[in-house]
Design a protein around this motif. Structure first.
Motif, PDB file in Angstrom:
ATOM      1  N   ASP A   1       1.254  -0.986   0.284  1.00  0.00           N
ATOM      2  CA  ASP A   1       0.282   0.023  -0.348  1.00  0.00           C
ATOM      3  C   ASP A   1       0.060   1.543   0.101  1.00  0.00           C
ATOM      4  O   ASP A   1       1.760   0.872   0.412  1.00  0.00           O
ATOM      5  N   THR A   2       0.270   1.703  -1.276  1.00  0.00           N
ATOM      6  CA  THR A   2       1.155   3.546  -1.292  1.00  0.00           C
ATOM      7  C   THR A   2       0.607   4.675   0.050  1.00  0.00           C
ATOM      8  O   THR A   2       1.104   6.076   0.116  1.00  0.00           O
TER       9      THR A   2
ATOM     10  N   TRP B   1      -2.058   5.535  -1.296  1.00  0.00           N
ATOM     11  CA  TRP B   1      -2.580   7.392  -1.961  1.00  0.00           C
ATOM     12  C   TRP B   1      -3.575   6.387  -3.511  1.00  0.00           C
ATOM     13  O   TRP B   1      -3.321   6.550  -4.305  1.00  0.00           O
ATOM     14  N   LYS B   2      -4.033   4.845  -3.002  1.00  0.00           N
ATOM     15  CA  LYS B   2      -4.972   4.812  -3.440  1.00  0.00           C
ATOM     16  C   LYS B   2      -6.235   4.962  -3.669  1.00  0.00           C
ATOM     17  O   LYS B   2      -6.661   6.453  -2.904  1.00  0.00           O
TER      18      LYS B   2
ATOM     19  N   ASN C   1       5.022  11.823  -0.971  1.00  0.00           N
ATOM     20  CA  ASN C   1       3.677  11.570  -1.558  1.00  0.00           C
ATOM     21  C   ASN C   1       3.879  11.761  -2.939  1.00  0.00           C
ATOM     22  O   ASN C   1       5.417  12.569  -2.967  1.00  0.00           O
TER      23      ASN C   1
ATOM     24  N   HIS D   1       8.272   8.947  -4.791  1.00  0.00           N
ATOM     25  CA  HIS D   1       7.319   8.188  -3.954  1.00  0.00           C
ATOM     26  C   HIS D   1       7.061   6.796  -4.779  1.00  0.00           C
ATOM     27  O   HIS D   1       6.785   5.776  -4.160  1.00  0.00           O
ATOM     28  N   THR D   2       7.244   6.430  -6.077  1.00  0.00           N
ATOM     29  CA  THR D   2       7.293   5.045  -6.502  1.00  0.00           C
ATOM     30  C   THR D   2       8.238   4.132  -5.872  1.00  0.00           C
ATOM     31  O   THR D   2       8.293   2.977  -5.160  1.00  0.00           O
TER      32      THR D   2
ATOM     33  N   TRP E   1       7.841   3.811  -1.735  1.00  0.00           N
ATOM     34  CA  TRP E   1       6.175   3.117  -1.151  1.00  0.00           C
ATOM     35  C   TRP E   1       6.683   1.740  -2.089  1.00  0.00           C
ATOM     36  O   TRP E   1       6.290   0.384  -1.847  1.00  0.00           O
ATOM     37  N   LYS E   2       5.969   1.904  -3.671  1.00  0.00           N
ATOM     38  CA  LYS E   2       6.521   0.870  -4.692  1.00  0.00           C
ATOM     39  C   LYS E   2       7.939   0.344  -4.038  1.00  0.00           C
ATOM     40  O   LYS E   2       7.022  -1.223  -3.680  1.00  0.00           O
TER      41      LYS E   2
ATOM     42  N   CYS F   1      -1.913   4.838  -8.040  1.00  0.00           N
ATOM     43  CA  CYS F   1      -1.698   5.802  -7.189  1.00  0.00           C
ATOM     44  C   CYS F   1      -2.642   7.104  -8.092  1.00  0.00           C
ATOM     45  O   CYS F   1      -2.552   7.539  -9.242  1.00  0.00           O
TER      46      CYS F   1
END
Lengths: 641, 321
Positions: free
Chosen positions: B83-84, B86-87, B120, B128-129, B132-133, B270
């Motif tokens: 999970d980020t 921001w989905k 973010n 961000h990617t 988070w990912k 996201c």
């Protein structure tokens, strides 16, 4: 399902116009067979292969507007056609490859025409990449072999034809490209097609359909060429739309269901899952489970949407059996009246794909259908020059070599000759250390049938023999450099055990080379065979209840693991006599290091032949801090507890 | 054989209701059989597999295939959602229900470093990617000791995916080396790993976007409503139409204003990074029809692929799924 199937004609896959009428296939067959056609393209960038593929997909209308825009931009940046659309770039996926301007791996692309879904494997034609073409061809229903009309049938074309035949691709299309450079001359086309047809006959490849093309302009790719009005055969797409898929042929053969997974969610349910390789299965069918040969009856064909009345080749299924029988992953559920063979020695074609060459005698992992076994390959009978099809003498196989070998598995496997059955005849070999896939193979036939060799069951068991001696059998495997102190410590251990009234026996590396292994030298292959023989002897001695002490340099991890795997778990103890090379060389008890350094002794471990130390030995003796006496005491304590 | 014909006809009749051409069933059956084979093979050979579940249409298809593969048992592995935070809200709403219905455990992992640093997509761009990912995925795989992870990526999505193996080896540290991939022959998959190596497995490798939609229709699968056109609040930014899924977290740039547009999504990530397409396709049949006329490819709206040429390939070598 084939596109000719009446049901299929009810709705086209893409775009509006209805497909042309075609002769309906036998409906029952068509209903069960998957319609996805797998294609391999063989040829090089020079033949215009990537352009042909790009053109084919483009003319089927399978490119989206933004993909075309990207292609246009890539064509400007990397293209070789002065800013015009360079269809070759559609397939050059990896940036490193783009820079070199060649495709170096297999790329897969799905696309659809109005009638059919295709999956296309693009393998490069560059000569060092046999492995990529073999990979792409292994699943193909049809091969497109590309020829440059200006250059005609070349060595490379023959090589492609041979590989297509070797991998058992059932249909071939000869795409004679760049006809514009040959003046659209029908005689040139006929000459090329005739020459290749003769070669195809020679190697046993089914006669290919030849099509004259101009790939960049799209002539005879999807639309009929106006510039070659003399050609009356199908366009490339028309031919691809009518080729039958592999699963249709498999449907006519007897039932083969390699068991992949056994599902036991509750005590009263046991489901056997797998991809149906050939034939069909229905409740009530009599089947036989191989290799055991036990008979059973199919009870249900289970599916989430409800039990099925039947399942067919090409489908992933789960069946239950009416009887409680022993059946696990690796077994094959087969037609009771027509079961496959079981054997453990074979002749096979091998395509070597590893960076390191084949080491004959080394144990590898073999995967065939859902069976995973240990296998060893004998030195090749011959290697093929795939350009001339000459048989060459060979001691090993290197990357991209193709050879014929004898292969032995550690237990009998269920198989079929590859020419009859890709699933039960095609296999891969996996290196035990790196876990890389190092070879692809195709079984020809069994050298002896497993049911002819009997294991004589002995009335006195190994447990009984050990019990009489009042001890647990062990194999104490001493490994280390020459001069590390293996024999010295092993001797002390033997003496101590003997003094304690234990039955032991010492196998010494130098001693066996006077008899059992006197025909062997010190090449890697001979070292492997040496350890295999000693391993077998140690195993027989352990079976008789002895504590076996084996002192061998045994430089390779793989062979030490092979001996471990011959014995029941826990019986093999790896004892690493850890002496640094400088120390062993300083001692040089037998004067061998001096000889090796002087170049008078080849393949000497530690000098010009590698030693692979154990990663996790059961016992490690550091001889720089431990005396031989202390070491022997420690080992004896360890095994007697 | 007759019985099989009847079954085929029954399925065809059901599918016709949502506009799936009968010609698709043959190859959908073939793709389904291959995917199920891959799922079973990896489960049989790997120690601890996991399925990456991102709540998109591909995840929906993959989870459905897993249920079919192991029926009557539930799939013998957990789902992992990296999970980020921001989905889309619709995605969070569907996630837990889907796992519950399939009878599998759902593991949700959020990179604690990214959370602590407040990473973010508006302020941190590509980081961000990456955090988070990419990092989040590596953390989750390491923490639970998963040796194989199923993902819903398809070869038709992007050029560097076309050469990806079905079973793809990652070196220790989760790096992808395109030059060291194992050859894949027949339907034999080498699922063995050396210490520290892990596998990424792509059961949908040979599916196309259109196959996925035909299958969603044929099997009656539930997907996130965002795939269907509806009036939604949007802003236009850097050539993409972005949906304002959470106004409180979307700072507007000077001159930007929120406009209601009728849009849908081809691909979901996201929400501040997923470009919408203007569309009137409000039903499954409309979506399929739109795609058959199709003029743009699926990842067209994904901002992260466009950062630089070969962006996806570089991300994959770093461990992005």
């Amino acid at each position: 399902m084939r596109p000719q199937d009446p049901a299929a004609r009810a709705g086209p896959l893409r775009r509006g116009a209805p497909p042309a009428a075609a002769a309906p296939a036998e409906p029952a067959l068509a209903a069960a067979a998957p319609g996805l056609l797998r294609i391999i393209t063989c040829g090089s960038v020079d033949d215009g292969k990537s352009t042909l593929i790009g053109r084919l997909i483009h003319d089927c209308g399978a490119l989206a507007a933004d993909q075309l825009a990207t292609l246009a931009e890539d064509s400007r940046r990397h293209g070789t056609r002065g800013g015009e659309l360079d269809f070759a770039l559609l397939f050059d996926g990896l940036s490193a490859e783009r820079e070199q301007g060649i495709t170096i791996d297999v790329a897969y692309r799905g696309f659809a025409s109005r009638k059919r879904r295709f999956l296309l494997a693009d393998a490069p034609g560059h000569e060092q990449y046999t492995r990529n073409m073999v990979t792409g061809a292994s699943t193909a229903d049809v091969a497109i072999i590309l020829i440059d009309a200006a250059r005609g049938v070349r060595t490379q074309t023959r090589r492609h034809g041979f590989l297509v035949r070797l991998l058992g691709v059932r249909h071939a299309i000869l795409a004679v490209n760049k006809m514009d450079l040959a003046g659209f001359d029908p005689r040139r086309f006929e000459a090329i097609a005739g020459e290749f047809a003769a070669f195809a006959r020679e190697i046993g490849l089914a006669a290919p359909v030849a099509i004259p093309l101009v790939a960049p302009a799209g002539d005879n790719v999807v639309s009929r060429s106006e510039r070659m009005g003399w050609y009356e055969g199908p366009t490339l797409l028309e031919e691809l739309e009518r080729v039958p898929v592999e699963a249709e042929a498999a449907l006519g053969r007897p039932l083969r269901l390699p068991v992949q997974w056994v599902s036991r969610p509750r005590p009263d349910f046991r489901g056997y899952a797998g991809l149906l390789a050939s034939g069909r299965v229905r409740p009530g069918d009599r089947v036989r489970i191989l290799p055991s040969g036990v008979g059973a009856t199919v009870a249900r064909v289970v599916a989430m949407e409800g039990d099925r009345s039947a399942a067919y080749a090409g489908q992933s299924v789960m069946v239950t059996l009416a009887e409680e029988v022993d059946c696990s992953r690796g077994d094959v559920i087969a037609a009771a009246d027509d079961p496959p063979e079981v054997a453990d020695r074979f002749e096979a074609s091998l395509v070597w794909m590893g960076d390191q060459p084949l080491l004959p005698g080394r144990q590898m992992t073999m995967k065939l259908a859902t069976q995973t076994v240990a296998a060893t390959v004998q030195p090749p009978k011959y290697r093929l020059n795939i350009d001339t099809l000459e048989r060459l003498a060979a001691r090993t196989l290197g990357l991209n070599d193709i050879g014929v070998v004898e292969l032995a598995t550690d237990r009998p496997i269920v198989f079929a000759p590859y020419a009859e059955d890709r699933t039960l005849g095609g296999f891969i070999l996996i290196d035990r250390e790196t876990r890389a896939t190092v070879a692809a193979g195709m079984l020809h036939f069994a050298l002896r049938r497993a049911h002819n060799i009997h294991w004589q069951a002995l009335d006195v068991t190994r447990e009984a023999r050990a019990a009489l001696k009042g001890q647990a059998p062990r194999v104490l495997w001493f490994t280390g450099l020459s001069g590390a102190g293996k024999s010295t410590i092993a001797n002390l251990v033997d003496r101590k055990l003997h003094a304690l009234g234990r039955h032991s026996f010492l196998l010494d590396g130098d001693n066996v080379r006077h008899g059992l292994c006197r025909d062997l030298g010190f090449t890697d292959a001979d070292r492997i065979e040496n350890i295999r023989r000693v391993g077998e002897v140690a195993r027989l001695m352990a079976d008789s209840g002895l504590i076996v002490i084996a002192a061998f340099i045994s430089p390779f991890r793989a062979e030490r693991e092979m001996v471990r795997s011959m014995l029941p778990p826990g019986e093999f103890l790896e004892i690493f006599i850890d002496t640094p090379l400088e120390e062993a060389e300083r001692r040089d008890v037998k004067g061998l290091y001096a000889k090796a350094r002087a170049g008078r002794l080849a393949n000497f471990t530690g000098v010009d032949s590698p030693y692979e130390p154990p990663a996790a030995p059961d016992i490690r003796i550091d001889t720089t801090t431990t005396s031989a006496e202390e070491a022997a005491e420690r080992i004896v304590r360890a095994i007697l507890g | 054989m007759q019985a099989r014909l009847r079954e085929t006809e029954a399925v065809t009749a059901a599918a016709r209701a949502v506009g799936v051409p009968a010609a698709c069933h043959a190859h959908l059956d073939g793709l389904e059989a291959e995917s199920i084979h891959i799922l079973r093979e990896v489960v049989a050979e790997c120690r601890r597999p996991v399925m990456l579940y991102s709540v998109g249409k591909d995840s929906a298809v993959m989870l459905h295939l897993a249920r079919k593969a192991f029926f009557p048992a539930p799939p013998p592995f957990p789902l992992l959602h990296v999970d980020t935070t921001w989905k889309f809200r619709d995605m969070y709403a569907m996630r837990d229900a889907a796992a519950r219905e399939a009878g599998v455990e759902l593991i949700v992992h959020r990179n604690p470093d990214a959370l602590a640093r407040g990473i973010n997509p508006f302020d941190h761009g590509p980081l961000h990617t990456a955090m988070w990912k990419t990092e989040g995925l590596k953390q989750a795989l390491d923490r639970h000791g998963f040796d194989a992870a199923f993902g819903g990526a398809r070869r038709d999505e992007e050029a560097s995916r076309a050469k990806e193996r079905v079973v793809s080896v990652r070196a220790p540290g989760h790096r992808w080396d395109p030059k060291r991939q194992r050859p894949e022959l027949w339907s034999l998959y080498n699922c063995q790993t050396a210490p520290g190596e892990t596998l990424r497995v792509f059961p949908l490798s040979n599916w196309t976007e259109l196959d996925v939609w035909h299958y969603v229709a044929r099997e009656g699968l539930e997907v996130v409503p965002l795939y269907f056109a509806a009036p939604r609040p949007t802003v236009e930014r850097d050539g993409l139409i972005l949906m304002v899924d959470d106004p409180a977290r979307m700072p507007l740039r000077p001159g930007e204003r929120v406009v209601e547009r009728t849009i849908r999504f081809r691909s979901l990530g996201c929400w501040p990074l997923s470009g919408a397409v203007p569309s009137e396709a409000a039903t499954l049949a409309d979506v399929i029809a739109e795609m058959e006329r199709g003029t743009t490819s699926e990842r067209h709206g994904r901002a992260i692929d466009r950062e630089e040429p070969a962006a996806m390939e570089r991300k994959k070598t770093e461990g992005y799924f």
